[in-house]
Design a protein around this motif. Structure first.
Motif, PDB file in Angstrom:
ATOM      1  N   TYR A   1     -22.362  28.127  -7.488  1.00 42.86           N
ATOM      2  CA  TYR A   1     -22.338  27.448  -8.779  1.00 42.86           C
ATOM      3  C   TYR A   1     -22.087  25.954  -8.645  1.00 42.86           C
ATOM      4  O   TYR A   1     -22.590  25.172  -9.450  1.00 42.86           O
ATOM      5  CB  TYR A   1     -21.350  28.127  -9.714  1.00 42.86           C
ATOM      6  CG  TYR A   1     -21.876  29.477 -10.119  1.00 42.86           C
ATOM      7  CD1 TYR A   1     -22.998  29.578 -10.933  1.00 42.86           C
ATOM      8  CD2 TYR A   1     -21.319  30.645  -9.632  1.00 42.86           C
ATOM      9  CE1 TYR A   1     -23.532  30.805 -11.272  1.00 42.86           C
ATOM     10  CE2 TYR A   1     -21.848  31.880  -9.972  1.00 42.86           C
ATOM     11  CZ  TYR A   1     -22.945  31.951 -10.788  1.00 42.86           C
ATOM     12  OH  TYR A   1     -23.476  33.167 -11.109  1.00 42.86           O
TER      13      TYR A   1
ATOM     14  N   SER B   1     -24.888  23.590 -10.209  1.00 39.03           N
ATOM     15  CA  SER B   1     -24.524  22.640 -11.271  1.00 39.03           C
ATOM     16  C   SER B   1     -24.777  21.202 -10.847  1.00 39.03           C
ATOM     17  O   SER B   1     -25.125  20.360 -11.668  1.00 39.03           O
ATOM     18  CB  SER B   1     -23.068  22.829 -11.688  1.00 39.03           C
ATOM     19  OG  SER B   1     -22.198  22.516 -10.626  1.00 39.03           O
TER      20      SER B   1
ATOM     21  N   ASP C   1     -29.193  19.665 -12.980  1.00 38.53           N
ATOM     22  CA  ASP C   1     -29.351  18.654 -14.025  1.00 38.53           C
ATOM     23  C   ASP C   1     -29.837  17.304 -13.503  1.00 38.53           C
ATOM     24  O   ASP C   1     -29.943  16.359 -14.256  1.00 38.53           O
ATOM     25  CB  ASP C   1     -28.021  18.458 -14.765  1.00 38.53           C
ATOM     26  CG  ASP C   1     -27.639  19.682 -15.573  1.00 38.53           C
ATOM     27  OD1 ASP C   1     -28.552  20.429 -15.986  1.00 38.53           O
ATOM     28  OD2 ASP C   1     -26.435  19.895 -15.796  1.00 38.53           O
TER      29      ASP C   1
END
Length: 92
Positions: free
Chosen positions: A10, A14, A18
Motif C-alpha cells: 500500500y 499510494s 497518484d
C-alpha cells in the motif's frame, strides 16, 4: 511481492498511483504461474506492463540500446528482445 507485505504494497501503490507524471510502470519478474503479475495489476491501473523475464535480460536490453532510451517504445522493444533471446536459447 509476498502476499504478507501489505504495508509495503500500500505504501508503493499510494506513492505511485497518484503520480500524474509517471506514464507507465514496467515490472520485470520471473512469474511462472502469473500470480505475481496479477497481484501487482490489482495495485496499479493500465500503466503497468508485466514482463515475465530475468532481470539480467532487462539490463542486457538496455545495454544494447544506443543513446537515449525512448521508454514510450521500450516495452515493445523489450518484448521483442526477450522473444529473440528465448528463440536463441531453444536452439542451443
Amino acid at each position: 511481492m509476498p502476499l504478507t507485505d501489505n504495508y509495503i504494497k500500500y505504501l508503493l501503490a499510494s506513492s505511485l498511483s497518484d503520480n500524474q507524471r509517471l506514464k507507465r510502470i514496467s515490472l520485470i519478474t520471473k512469474d511462472s504461474d502469473g500470480q505475481t503479475g496479477t497481484r501487482y495489476k490489482s495495485l496499479f491501473d493500465s500503466r503497468l506492463t508485466v514482463h515475465n523475464a530475468d532481470i539480467l535480460n532487462f539490463f542486457e536490453a538496455i545495454g544494447k540500446t544506443r543513446g537515449e532510451i525512448d521508454f514510450d517504445k521500450f516495452n515493445d522493444y523489450f518484448i521483442n528482445f526477450t522473444n529473440q533471446k528465448n528463440k536463441e536459447s531453444e536452439k542451443a
